[in-house]
Scaffold this active site. Structure first.
Site, mmCIF file in Angstrom:
data_model
loop_
_atom_site.group_PDB
_atom_site.id
_atom_site.type_symbol
_atom_site.label_atom_id
_atom_site.label_comp_id
_atom_site.label_asym_id
_atom_site.label_seq_id
_atom_site.Cartn_x
_atom_site.Cartn_y
_atom_site.Cartn_z
ATOM 1 N N SER A 70 57.126 27.792 42.508
ATOM 2 C CA SER A 70 56.551 29.108 42.217
ATOM 3 C C SER A 70 57.660 30.141 42.057
ATOM 4 C CB SER A 70 55.619 29.532 43.352
ATOM 5 O OG SER A 70 55.246 30.880 43.159
ATOM 6 N N HIS A 117 55.167 27.642 38.209
ATOM 7 C CA HIS A 117 53.959 28.392 38.565
ATOM 8 C C HIS A 117 54.313 29.875 38.557
ATOM 9 C CE1 HIS A 117 50.081 28.831 40.727
ATOM 10 N NE2 HIS A 117 50.689 29.700 41.518
ATOM 11 N N ASP A 148 52.942 33.639 39.329
ATOM 12 C CA ASP A 148 51.942 34.380 40.108
ATOM 13 C C ASP A 148 51.807 35.804 39.604
ATOM 14 O OD1 ASP A 148 50.958 32.592 42.158
ATOM 15 O OD2 ASP A 148 53.016 32.576 42.913
ATOM 16 N N MET A 167 49.908 39.326 40.019
ATOM 17 C CA MET A 167 49.132 40.099 41.009
ATOM 18 C C MET A 167 48.933 41.519 40.492
ATOM 19 S SD MET A 167 51.101 38.926 44.450
ATOM 20 C CE MET A 167 51.443 37.193 44.809
ATOM 21 N N HIS A 213 48.903 31.808 37.218
ATOM 22 C CA HIS A 213 47.869 32.027 38.241
ATOM 23 C C HIS A 213 47.551 33.520 38.292
ATOM 24 C CE1 HIS A 213 47.027 31.888 42.908
ATOM 25 N NE2 HIS A 213 45.952 32.218 42.217
ATOM 26 N N MET A 223 45.926 36.419 39.842
ATOM 27 C CA MET A 223 45.286 37.005 41.039
ATOM 28 C C MET A 223 44.936 38.445 40.690
ATOM 29 S SD MET A 223 47.814 35.362 43.859
ATOM 30 C CE MET A 223 49.065 35.022 42.649
ATOM 31 N N MET A 263 43.522 27.627 47.396
ATOM 32 C CA MET A 263 44.570 28.406 48.061
ATOM 33 C C MET A 263 44.672 27.942 49.513
ATOM 34 S SD MET A 263 45.885 30.302 45.768
ATOM 35 C CE MET A 263 47.066 31.054 46.907
ATOM 36 N N ASP A 287 48.267 25.667 46.858
ATOM 37 C CA ASP A 287 49.242 26.755 46.670
ATOM 38 C C ASP A 287 49.269 27.603 47.939
ATOM 39 O OD1 ASP A 287 50.826 28.797 45.616
ATOM 40 O OD2 ASP A 287 49.263 29.582 44.287
HETATM 41 C C1 DX5 Z 1 50.519 33.333 46.982
HETATM 42 C C2 DX5 Z 1 50.952 32.743 45.658
HETATM 43 C C3 DX5 Z 1 51.782 31.525 45.788
HETATM 44 C C4 DX5 Z 1 53.104 31.744 46.439
HETATM 45 C C5 DX5 Z 1 53.382 30.530 47.256
HETATM 46 O O1 DX5 Z 1 49.761 34.469 46.751
HETATM 47 O O2 DX5 Z 1 49.816 32.385 44.885
HETATM 48 O O3 DX5 Z 1 51.961 30.838 44.556
HETATM 49 O O4 DX5 Z 1 54.150 31.912 45.526
HETATM 50 O O5 DX5 Z 1 54.520 30.782 47.972
HETATM 51 P P1 DX5 Z 1 54.995 29.908 49.195
HETATM 52 O O6 DX5 Z 1 55.172 28.504 48.698
HETATM 53 O O7 DX5 Z 1 56.222 30.590 49.608
HETATM 54 O O8 DX5 Z 1 53.886 29.978 50.235
HETATM 55 ZN ZN ZN Z 2 49.991 31.006 43.028
#
Ligand code: DX5
Ligand code: ZN
Length: 222
Positions: free
Chosen positions: A10, A35, A37, A39, A68, A70, A139, A177
């Site tokens: 990620s 991956h 992320d 947000m 992903h 969010m 998750m 994840d």
């Molecule tokens: C959390 C994200 C994850 C995050 C995971 O909100 O969706 O993808 O990057 O990070 P680690 O592996 O550090 O928990």
């Molecule tokens: Zn993620």
């Protein structure tokens, strides 16, 4: 479901001063893709990256981009992440949108589709869309931040979704994840997951390729 274990580092855990280098490290480390992320500061209490970062990652030839979202309103954003070069786009079942409609937009663009469940959301919430998604993301932390601890209470839900897919002969992958390392990843694989996302564990290691190999061998022994 593909037989091989898929591993996506990620990018959220990378050095943001060197994101392109991080993508190139992922490409040469034996990972299956990256991956990304996204947000929105509303669905989760944090901001991270936008389509420009996905577009930057798309310059690394042959790197699978697993995006992903969010975000509360994926219907307003999904096209820009398609245009940026995402290969897979995951939205949340808790998002404020017509989930089937957004998934069909993603699919019509030729991308793989994914549906994501927060830890507290039951497997039953996605029963009627299991046949239209390529990936189900469970998750294993409350989303919003990297570096949190794995929530083992999600394991029975992974097994429940795997059983539901098997009972209906559906091919979807199950991804996890949040707080994933070699040990927690192996627990998820034993429960039925076949795609592991790991941020902190892989980007804080001194040798990403060796850790990815280690993740594969610990999971194979589970
Ligand atoms: C959390 C994200 C994850 C995050 C995971 O909100 O969706 O993808 O990057 O990070 P680690 O592996 O550090 O928990
Ligand atoms: Zn993620």
């Amino acid at each position: 479901m593909s037989e091989k274990l898929t591993i996506y580092p990620s990018l959220l855990a990378a050095d943001f001063g060197n994101l392109e280098t991080a993508c190139r490290t992922v490409k040469t480390s034996g990972a299956d893709g990256i991956h990304l992320d996204v947000m929105d500061g509303h669905f989760v209490p944090n901001l991270s990256m936008g389509p420009q970062v996905v577009e930057m990652a798309s310059r690394v030839e042959g790197l699978h981009l697993n995006t992903h979202l969010m975000v509360t309103h994926p219907q307003n954003l999904v096209q820009s992440f398609i245009d940026a070069g995402s290969h897979t786009i995951l939205i949340h079942i808790e998002a404020d949108c017509d989930v089937k409609q957004v998934l069909s937009t993603i699919k019509a663009a030729g991308c793989r589709t994914g549906i994501t469940l927060n830890p507290a959301t039951p497997a039953s919430s996605i029963t009627d869309i299991l046949d239209v998604v390529d990936e189900v993301l469970c998750m294993t932390v409350v989303p919003g931040f990297g570096g949190q601890s794995f929530m083992p209470e999600v394991l029975p839900k992974i097994a429940e979704i795997r059983a539901a897919l098997t009972a209906r002969s559906l091919p979807a992958d199950i991804m996890v994840d949040g707080g994933i390392n070699a040990e927690t990843g192996a627990q998820c694989v034993a429960a039925g997951a076949n795609i592991l996302v790991a941020g902190t564990f892989l980007f804080r290691s001194s040798d990403m390729a060796a850790e990815i190999e280690n993740m594969r061998s610990v999971a194979a022994g589970s």
